[in-house]
Design an enzyme around this catalytic site. Structure first.
Site, mmCIF file in Angstrom:
data_model
loop_
_atom_site.group_PDB
_atom_site.id
_atom_site.type_symbol
_atom_site.label_atom_id
_atom_site.label_comp_id
_atom_site.label_asym_id
_atom_site.label_seq_id
_atom_site.Cartn_x
_atom_site.Cartn_y
_atom_site.Cartn_z
ATOM 1 C CG ASP A 337 50.872 1.997 48.859
ATOM 2 O OD1 ASP A 337 51.979 1.120 48.183
ATOM 3 O OD2 ASP A 337 51.120 1.953 50.279
ATOM 4 C CD GLU A 533 57.713 0.818 50.128
ATOM 5 O OE1 GLU A 533 56.583 0.160 50.947
ATOM 6 O OE2 GLU A 533 58.239 1.045 48.745
HETATM 7 C C1 BGC Z 1 54.206 2.054 48.972
HETATM 8 C C2 BGC Z 1 54.098 4.363 48.870
HETATM 9 C C3 BGC Z 1 53.886 4.682 46.763
HETATM 10 C C4 BGC Z 1 53.882 3.273 46.283
HETATM 11 C C5 BGC Z 1 54.439 3.037 44.060
HETATM 12 C C6 BGC Z 1 54.382 1.641 48.042
HETATM 13 O O1 BGC Z 1 55.536 0.332 48.208
HETATM 14 O O2 BGC Z 1 54.453 2.432 49.716
HETATM 15 O O3 BGC Z 1 54.657 5.061 49.173
HETATM 16 O O4 BGC Z 1 54.253 5.088 46.637
HETATM 17 O O5 BGC Z 1 55.052 2.097 46.291
HETATM 18 O O6 BGC Z 1 55.886 3.273 44.306
HETATM 19 C C1 BGC Z 2 58.742 -0.078 42.948
HETATM 20 C C2 BGC Z 2 58.119 0.279 44.607
HETATM 21 C C3 BGC Z 2 57.123 -0.302 44.826
HETATM 22 C C4 BGC Z 2 57.726 -1.432 46.039
HETATM 23 C C5 BGC Z 2 56.630 -2.063 46.630
HETATM 24 C C6 BGC Z 2 59.438 -1.960 43.722
HETATM 25 O O1 BGC Z 2 59.589 -2.271 43.234
HETATM 26 O O2 BGC Z 2 59.873 0.210 42.382
HETATM 27 O O3 BGC Z 2 57.797 1.958 43.198
HETATM 28 O O4 BGC Z 2 57.616 0.744 46.088
HETATM 29 O O5 BGC Z 2 59.034 -2.294 44.639
HETATM 30 O O6 BGC Z 2 56.659 -2.996 46.909
#
Ligand code: BGC
Ligand code: BGC
Length: 670
Positions: A337, A533
């Site tokens: 990830d 998230e």
């Molecule tokens: C998330 C994933 C996601 C990845 C790419 C991560 O922070 O936990 O679910 O696929 O980012 O965007």
């Molecule tokens: C991205 C996401 C990713 C996240 C993780 C963002 O800047 O756009 O895809 O999941 O960072 O921290």
């Protein structure tokens, strides 16, 4: 070297072997032996009662031979390049060529040329440029690049794409066939943009509603997550007539939905039997459907029964290799990830031999990919990563690329390539919205509203596609958008105007400017504002009381309730919340989850069709318990609950007032 031989050379002895024999590798250095802790963990996994997935695995000797032939002439740097996945804003096509990069991703809210309004044809053009570059690395047998994206409720980074309900709403529909269709439609939209791979489905079995990713979880019931995983992967990875397929990702492996206090990326403390019975079930469904990729999770696992701390998933050889690849027989690729390797103790975002030794094959290293390549090459050269592990990782990446048909077909070959139209699946999404809304209260048989009703609409979410869509909608957190960013969509307000006629619908967001008595009914559209998230977590100790976080909703409802007209509340949220105060102020109440772009699916339920046709009936049932108390305890309703209009014909289902606790400041920690 066939893959089985690779396994024999590296995996099996390294994982299960307890004798310190050095194994021949392509580098002179001896591979590091598993530490005492790793051996203990591997033994523990072996002793646990993990069933084997029922997958029809037919080994394909021709494919394995191709992998061996492709791998043979590759230099170490080219192999590490294959294992590297930068983000599109941090790499050019020329760098893809020079570094022989194997994969790219676009993160949430990342579009070609940073253009939010990029059209399918623009995405496709970039995909073609990247592919071309990947075929010019100088390898005699060039290896095409693979592009992954978070198309998690439809093609959710692309303007103009239909957005389906988030997973929690689909869970309430209890309909795997619907999920299969949605996955197929998503794959089609993804093909239109030339992208090969989708980072979905999320198979978390969320156990704590504080977790801000609860809406990415289909259900707290593992059996449904399993059934949906299978349907979703089958739909997404279905072959097209042209012999290609989009790839799915089972994520996040494993235990993401079980962290203490619902803290994102936290610690899941649960005994092995529960990890098996609850958190692994979706993986069985996905593996049985032939999922080709699995994403490692940010969380850690500790088994309180044995006292074993497995640590961060990204560094866990026991879980990524011992469990997933060996015991569960997964022969596709494990992707890390976003900077997930950097969370392994002793590692950084750009350097983590432990994650690769643990079993990460493709490394999502959005920005620091140059440093990562240099560090990883050095780690192989000085023996901290065995060459056999690198060969196994690249073999897995090649296997997945071959199985997807990437060598034979360019992104432009797809029937939908560049098509704006292929981004749309509005009728399907409308059906999904209709199937996912749960009726929780309908006192006085307020619903369905008769055609010709005049309604006053209040609430901040009535006219907001951002609120309606939630996180992972054009932007990462679902913020920074306006209705104009969703050109093919209906807000709840627009849908009501279509159903009842524009003149019969008056909107007053705060509910303070209109007299409800001039209307037949009031519709209050309330709810959470977008999050993904991290940002979406309700901190441990805070309550689940919606009105504490969104007092504007309670205020709007108070302004219209008890004013002589019945009030229907629609709650737009990523999870069940403590809403007894809102329920008590409403005659009818519908949990609409995060429906996406097609609110007409809601009005199909709320408003009786003309010509005396009966309204569509509610069929959805909660896929999570609904909390009765502010700290999330007790059940207002169990999982499986949902009213139907038809059932009400003969019965009185009047919901009595629910208890409203005084405002509690702190909840006990778990
Ligand atoms: C998330 C994933 C996601 C990845 C790419 C991560 O922070 O936990 O679910 O696929 O980012 O965007
Ligand atoms: C991205 C996401 C990713 C996240 C993780 C963002 O800047 O756009 O895809 O999941 O960072 O921290």
């Amino acid at each position: 070297m066939p893959n089985t031989a690779l396994n024999a050379l590296f995996l099996t002895p390294l994982i299960w072997g307890l004798i310190g024999v050095a194994h021949a590798t392509q580098s002179d250095a001896e591979p590091p032996l598993p530490s005492v802790e790793q051996r203990q963990q591997l033994m523990a996994i072996k002793a646990q009662a993990w069933p084997r997935p029922e997958q029809a695995r037919t080994p394909d000797p021709a494919l394995e031979a191709r992998i061996v032939a492709l791998l043979k002439p590759m230099t170490l740097a080219q192999k590490v390049g294959q294992m590297t996945q930068p983000e599109i804003q941090s790499i050019t096509a020329d760098e893809i060529r020079r570094y022989a990069i194997g994969s790219v991703l676009n993160g949430g809210g990342s579009w070609p040329d940073k253009n939010k309004a990029a059209r399918a044809a623009d995405w496709l053009a970039l995909a073609q440029r990247y592919r071309q570059a990947s075929l010019q690395t100088g390898l005699a047998q060039p290896i095409p690049l693979i592009w992954g994206t978070d198309a998690i409720h439809g093609h959710s980074n692309v303007m103009g794409a239909t957005l389906f309900p988030h997973n929690i709403g689909l869970g309430a529909a209890h309909d795997p066939t619907l999920v299969r269709e949605i996955a197929q439609a998503t794959a089609k939209a993804v093909r239109a943009t030339g992208i090969d791979w989708v980072f979905a489905p999320t198979l978390a079995v969320a156990q704590n509603l504080r977790w801000g990713r609860s809406y990415e979880s289909f259900s707290s019931d593992p059996a449904w997550v399993r059934a949906y995983a299978k349907a979703y992967v089958e739909g997404l990875q279905a072959w097209t007539p042209r012999g290609t397929r989009t790839l799915a990702t089972a994520k996040h492996f494993i235990g993401d939905g079980g962290t203490e206090n619902g803290v994102d990326q936290g610690l899941t403390q649960t005994e092995a039997s529960k990890l098996i019975a609850v958190h692994s079930q979706g993986y069985y469904g996905a593996l049985e459907a032939g999922v080709q990729t699995v994403m490692a999770s940010f969380n850690s696992w500790t088994d309180p029964l044995s006292g074993i701390r497995y640590g961060k998933m990204h560094g866990s050889q026991a879980l990524l290799s011992g469990l997933l690849k060996e015991r569960l027989g997964f022969d596709g690729l494990v992707v890390s990830d976003w900077n997930g390797i950097g969370q392994v103790p002793g590692c950084s975002d750009a350097d983590c031999p432990q994650a690769i030794n643990a079993g990460v094959d493709l490394v999502m290293v959005p920005t620091l990919w140059r440093e990562f390549i240099a560090n990883t090459v050095a780690a192989v050269e000085d023996g901290r990563i065995p060459m056999a592990r690198i060969d196994d990782a690249v073999s897995r990446i090649l296997r997945v690329k071959l199985r997807a048909g990437l060598f034979e077909h360019a992104p432009g070959d797809a029937a939908e390539a560049g098509s704006q139209q292929a981004l749309l699946a509005r009728d399907l999404a409308r059906r999904a919205v209709l199937a996912s809304a749960v009726l929780l209260k309908n006192n006085g048989k307020l619903l369905p509203l008769r055609p010709g009703s005049r309604v006053l609409v209040v609430g901040k979410s009535a006219n907001s596609l951002a609120n309606q869509s939630g996180g992972w909608s054009l932007s990462w957190q679902g913020d920074l958008t306006s209705n104009a960013d969703f050109p093919h969509a209906d807000t709840v307000l627009a849908a009501l105007r279509k159903a009842l006629g524009a003149r019969a619908v008056v909107f007053d967001e705060a509910g303070t400017q209109q007299d409800p008595r001039r209307f037949d009914a009031v519709i209050a559209v309330l709810g959470e504002t977008p999050y993904a998230e991290g940002k979406g977590d309700i901190p441990p100790g805070d309550t689940l009381r919606h009105s504490s976080r969104h007092p504007e909703d309670l205020a709007a409802l108070r302004a219209v309730s008890g004013r002589g007209r019945p009030v229907l509340s629609l709650l737009i949220s990523g999870r069940p919340l403590f809403v007894n105060d809102l329920l008590n102020l409403s005659d009818a109440f519908v949990a609409a989850w995060l429906p996406g772009t097609e609110a007409r699916g809601l009005t199909d339920l709320l408003v009786q069709a003309r010509r005396a046709k009966p309204a569509q009936d509610f069929s959805a049932r909660l896929s999570f318990e609904w909390p009765l108390e502010p700290c999330g305890k007790g059940q207002a309703w169990p999982r499986g609950h949902g009213l139907q209009l038809a059932a009400q014909r003969g019965q009185d289902l009047t919901l009595a007032q629910l208890p409203e606790w005084p405002e509690i400041q702190h909840c006990p920690l778990e």
